[in-house]
Design a protein around this motif. Structure first.
Motif, PDB file in Angstrom:
ATOM      1  N   LEU A  89      49.944  33.259  38.477  1.00 60.73           N
ATOM      2  CA  LEU A  89      48.850  32.746  39.293  1.00 60.73           C
ATOM      3  C   LEU A  89      47.720  33.766  39.332  1.00 60.73           C
ATOM      4  O   LEU A  89      47.969  34.979  39.335  1.00 60.73           O
ATOM      5  CB  LEU A  89      49.330  32.455  40.726  1.00 60.73           C
ATOM      6  CG  LEU A  89      50.421  31.384  40.868  1.00 60.73           C
ATOM      7  CD1 LEU A  89      50.949  31.360  42.299  1.00 60.73           C
ATOM      8  CD2 LEU A  89      49.884  30.008  40.473  1.00 60.73           C
ATOM      9  N   ALA A  90      46.507  33.271  39.381  1.00 63.36           N
ATOM     10  CA  ALA A  90      45.351  34.167  39.446  1.00 63.36           C
ATOM     11  C   ALA A  90      45.274  34.834  40.814  1.00 63.36           C
ATOM     12  O   ALA A  90      45.787  34.312  41.807  1.00 63.36           O
ATOM     13  CB  ALA A  90      44.073  33.382  39.175  1.00 63.36           C
ATOM     14  N   GLY A  91      44.648  35.984  40.856  1.00 60.98           N
ATOM     15  CA  GLY A  91      44.495  36.708  42.110  1.00 60.98           C
ATOM     16  C   GLY A  91      43.517  36.033  43.050  1.00 60.98           C
ATOM     17  O   GLY A  91      42.598  35.328  42.623  1.00 60.98           O
ATOM     18  N   ASP A  92      43.734  36.222  44.347  1.00 59.71           N
ATOM     19  CA  ASP A  92      42.843  35.711  45.393  1.00 59.71           C
ATOM     20  C   ASP A  92      42.642  34.204  45.293  1.00 59.71           C
ATOM     21  O   ASP A  92      41.518  33.701  45.356  1.00 59.71           O
ATOM     22  CB  ASP A  92      41.477  36.415  45.321  1.00 59.71           C
ATOM     23  CG  ASP A  92      41.574  37.921  45.519  1.00 59.71           C
ATOM     24  OD1 ASP A  92      42.520  38.359  46.201  1.00 59.71           O
ATOM     25  OD2 ASP A  92      40.728  38.650  44.991  1.00 59.71           O
ATOM     26  N   THR A  93      43.745  33.454  45.167  1.00 58.67           N
ATOM     27  CA  THR A  93      43.637  31.999  45.018  1.00 58.67           C
ATOM     28  C   THR A  93      44.444  31.214  46.047  1.00 58.67           C
ATOM     29  O   THR A  93      44.160  30.043  46.286  1.00 58.67           O
ATOM     30  CB  THR A  93      44.090  31.561  43.614  1.00 58.67           C
ATOM     31  OG1 THR A  93      45.418  32.054  43.372  1.00 58.67           O
ATOM     32  CG2 THR A  93      43.157  32.088  42.539  1.00 58.67           C
ATOM     33  N   ILE A  94      45.449  31.829  46.668  1.00 60.84           N
ATOM     34  CA  ILE A  94      46.362  31.114  47.562  1.00 60.84           C
ATOM     35  C   ILE A  94      46.023  31.447  49.012  1.00 60.84           C
ATOM     36  O   ILE A  94      45.778  32.605  49.356  1.00 60.84           O
ATOM     37  CB  ILE A  94      47.824  31.467  47.255  1.00 60.84           C
ATOM     38  CG1 ILE A  94      48.137  31.233  45.774  1.00 60.84           C
ATOM     39  CG2 ILE A  94      48.768  30.654  48.128  1.00 60.84           C
ATOM     40  CD1 ILE A  94      47.981  29.802  45.324  1.00 60.84           C
ATOM     41  N   ASP A  95      46.026  30.417  49.872  1.00 55.87           N
ATOM     42  CA  ASP A  95      45.670  30.616  51.278  1.00 55.87           C
ATOM     43  C   ASP A  95      46.862  31.056  52.133  1.00 55.87           C
ATOM     44  O   ASP A  95      46.683  31.794  53.102  1.00 55.87           O
ATOM     45  CB  ASP A  95      45.089  29.321  51.856  1.00 55.87           C
ATOM     46  CG  ASP A  95      43.822  28.901  51.136  1.00 55.87           C
ATOM     47  OD1 ASP A  95      42.743  29.391  51.503  1.00 55.87           O
ATOM     48  OD2 ASP A  95      43.914  28.094  50.193  1.00 55.87           O
TER      49      ASP A  95
END
Length: 254
Positions: A89-95
């Motif tokens: 998963l890409a960084g800074d993408t999930i809340d």
């Protein structure tokens, strides 16, 4: 255990235990807490990262619409099959990320936390459930033969240590809830006097709970650039500075 093959045995044995009456009761108690916490999660993406090959009854309580289950489980409930230590998963993408006993049984719990910090957006939240070693559940691990079987051979990380790990990664712990003060016996869950023990434990000795739930938020510090001192010193070096004593002496001579 350092690869997917090693995880297969771990996942199978762990899910077998959580399918027992005692394991089902643990998940039922935890789901009540997770349901209330899920209502406070907002954003676009909610990720559950774990080794449990079953959906837990809490996700639908969150206002977040995009919900993904990830882990090494090959089942119809998992949208993303991956090792917890290596998230695609890409960084800074999930809340928000939920770790249901994940750190108790993964190969490298600190690496999993590093991955969670990487994928979470600033101000994103992580919810962690885990077994407390300083409890009746932790003492059960000392019983002959228990340390060879799940869940008793898991990491059982003290929540104070988890607080330290989270702090080093830049998280602020918002709350820690404790539950299950009764001993890890099936009959203990069925007898009436043990729920009373749970209520007393919450009030008088919360540190001895069998299970804890931690909520932490990812903080990103905003740094104000500071002009390097060497530039100031270089400019001052071009200016002739006369000692105060000499200046005073020159004036008197005039």
């Amino acid at each position: 255990m350092s690869n997917g093959l090693d995880y297969r045995h771990q996942v199978a044995a762990l899910n077998q235990w959580f399918g027992t009456d005692l394991g089902e009761m643990v998940l039922a108690q935890e789901s009540l807490v997770l349901q209330e916490l899920a209502k406070t999660l907002f954003g676009y993406y909610l990720l559950e990262l774990g080794l449990l090959c079953r959906p837990l009854d809490y996700m639908q309580f969150s206002p977040i619409r995009s919900r993904v289950r990830a882990g090494p489980c090959h089942d119809e409930h998992s949208e993303l099959v991956t090792l917890p230590e290596q998230l695609p998963l890409a960084g800074d993408t999930i809340d928000a990320v939920v770790l249901p006993h994940t750190l108790d049984f993964v190969v490298d719990p600190r690496q999993v936390l590093r991955e969670v910090e990487r994928i979470l957006i600033p101000e994103g939240r992580v919810i962690i459930t885990g077994f407390n070693p300083y409890s009746l559940w932790g003492l059960w691990r000392l019983m002959p033969g228990s340390s060879r079987h799940l869940p008793w051979k898991g990491h059982f990380i003290p929540y104070a240590r988890l607080h330290d790990w989270l702090s080093l990664l830049g998280f602020d712990v918002e709350q820690t809830q404790t539950l299950l003060f009764r001993p890890p016996w099936k009959k203990a869950f069925l007898k009436q006097r043990f729920p009373r023990l749970d209520r007393m434990g919450q009030r008088f000795w919360p540190w001895s709970a069998g299970v804890y739930v931690i909520v932490a938020v990812k903080r990103v510090s905003t740094l104000t650039p500071v002009r390097p001192r060497w530039r100031l010193e270089r400019k001052l070096g071009k200016v002739a500075v006369q000692p105060l004593a000499n200046c005073s002496q020159g004036k008197l001579e005039k």
